[in-house]
Write a protein that holds these residues in place. Sequence first.
Motif, PDB file in Angstrom:
ATOM      1  N   ALA A   1      -0.874 -13.063   8.984  1.00 25.59           N
ATOM      2  CA  ALA A   1      -1.547 -14.302   8.580  1.00 25.59           C
ATOM      3  C   ALA A   1      -3.044 -14.251   8.866  1.00 25.59           C
ATOM      4  N   ASP A   2      -3.489 -13.300   9.694  1.00 29.30           N
ATOM      5  CA  ASP A   2      -4.909 -13.194  10.042  1.00 29.30           C
ATOM      6  C   ASP A   2      -5.710 -12.397   9.015  1.00 29.30           C
TER       7      ASP A   2
ATOM      8  N   GLU B   1       3.718 -11.974  12.502  1.00 31.20           N
ATOM      9  CA  GLU B   1       2.864 -13.164  12.474  1.00 31.20           C
ATOM     10  C   GLU B   1       1.380 -12.809  12.356  1.00 31.20           C
TER      11      GLU B   1
ATOM     12  N   LYS C   1       4.336 -13.845   8.132  1.00 29.30           N
ATOM     13  CA  LYS C   1       3.573 -15.008   7.698  1.00 29.30           C
ATOM     14  C   LYS C   1       2.268 -14.537   7.067  1.00 29.30           C
ATOM     15  N   PHE C   2       1.967 -15.084   5.897  1.00 29.50           N
ATOM     16  CA  PHE C   2       0.738 -14.725   5.195  1.00 29.50           C
ATOM     17  C   PHE C   2      -0.177 -15.938   5.137  1.00 29.50           C
ATOM     18  N   GLY C   3      -1.476 -15.696   5.312  1.00 31.03           N
ATOM     19  CA  GLY C   3      -2.458 -16.758   5.147  1.00 31.03           C
ATOM     20  C   GLY C   3      -2.950 -16.777   3.720  1.00 31.03           C
TER      21      GLY C   3
END
Length: 327
Positions: free
Chosen positions: A187-188, A184, A214-216
């Motif tokens: 995502a940052d 997670e 998770k990718f931003g």
Amino acid sequence: MHVTFKQLEAFYVSVTHASFSAAATKLHATQSAMSKRIGELEAALGVQLVHRMPRGLVPTQAGNRLLGLAEEAIRLRARIAAEVGRSSEIKGTYRVGVTELIALTWLTKLLRELKGRYPALQLEPVVDAGMNLFEDLEANKIDLVVLPGTFWGDAYKAVEVGRVEDLWMASPHLALPDRPLKPEEFADYPVLEQSVGSAKNTFYGAWRREHGFKFGKVFATNSLTVLRALTIEGLGISQLALDYFAADIEHGLLRVVKSDPMPPPLVYSAVYRNDAFSPELDVVAEACRLVCDFRRVQHDLSSSLGGDAVPHAHSAVDAGRPRSGDF
């Protein structure tokens, strides 16, 4: 009764592809030649073998009986050629699709190896994104493709030719924690990826979803050399082949970013149709397995740095700044 192999081959490929035109493309012949060969086969056997329906060619009852026998004949011929035939009998022109990473590493070695062993065998390389190559394989525009993945459907034979550690990498100057990143946490940070159509993304997609990556912000490019330059510049995290980028890591331009879990190895396969019955394609697949090597030749690193000198650690970002030679 005189039945030829070309007639049996035309019948089998036409029926399994439900089309004279598709068979003609597959066998490098004309549509009229396919129709003529099947007509001659029907005359020789004294039975109708196919119905010409709006949805395509459909075998008759007699055609269904012949289909399995024709397949046996084609397989036997391929086996004879592979096990007994001389190397001079490995011949013909075949279109082989490869991804950019292969083109930058071992494609020329493959062409040189096959040309030396089988002078009558001609390969026409096609370089593109993996999924585009597979679409061309499905459309019979390409005879064999080498791309990431282990299973492409029951209609295709997939021969593993090699593996590469495909790890997360970033510039040493990108501010990242000195510990493995949780899924997670990605995502940052900006993530750099190859564009839609990459078979690598398809290969890793299920694994990433399973582990909750998770990718931003995601930036995509269809060029591996551009992806390298952007990653060295510090614009994000990329997942890159360790063998190819080892020299960049050694010279301080990139570093491995650990994750928990780490990505599994990326498996490359030579993929071609089960019904190809071609000893030539078997030979090409085996040659791919023997020469597969994703390490980058040293002169590529030198040219991209603008010379033979290795940059000092404090100048790594400047040395990796995109320039015309990288593209």
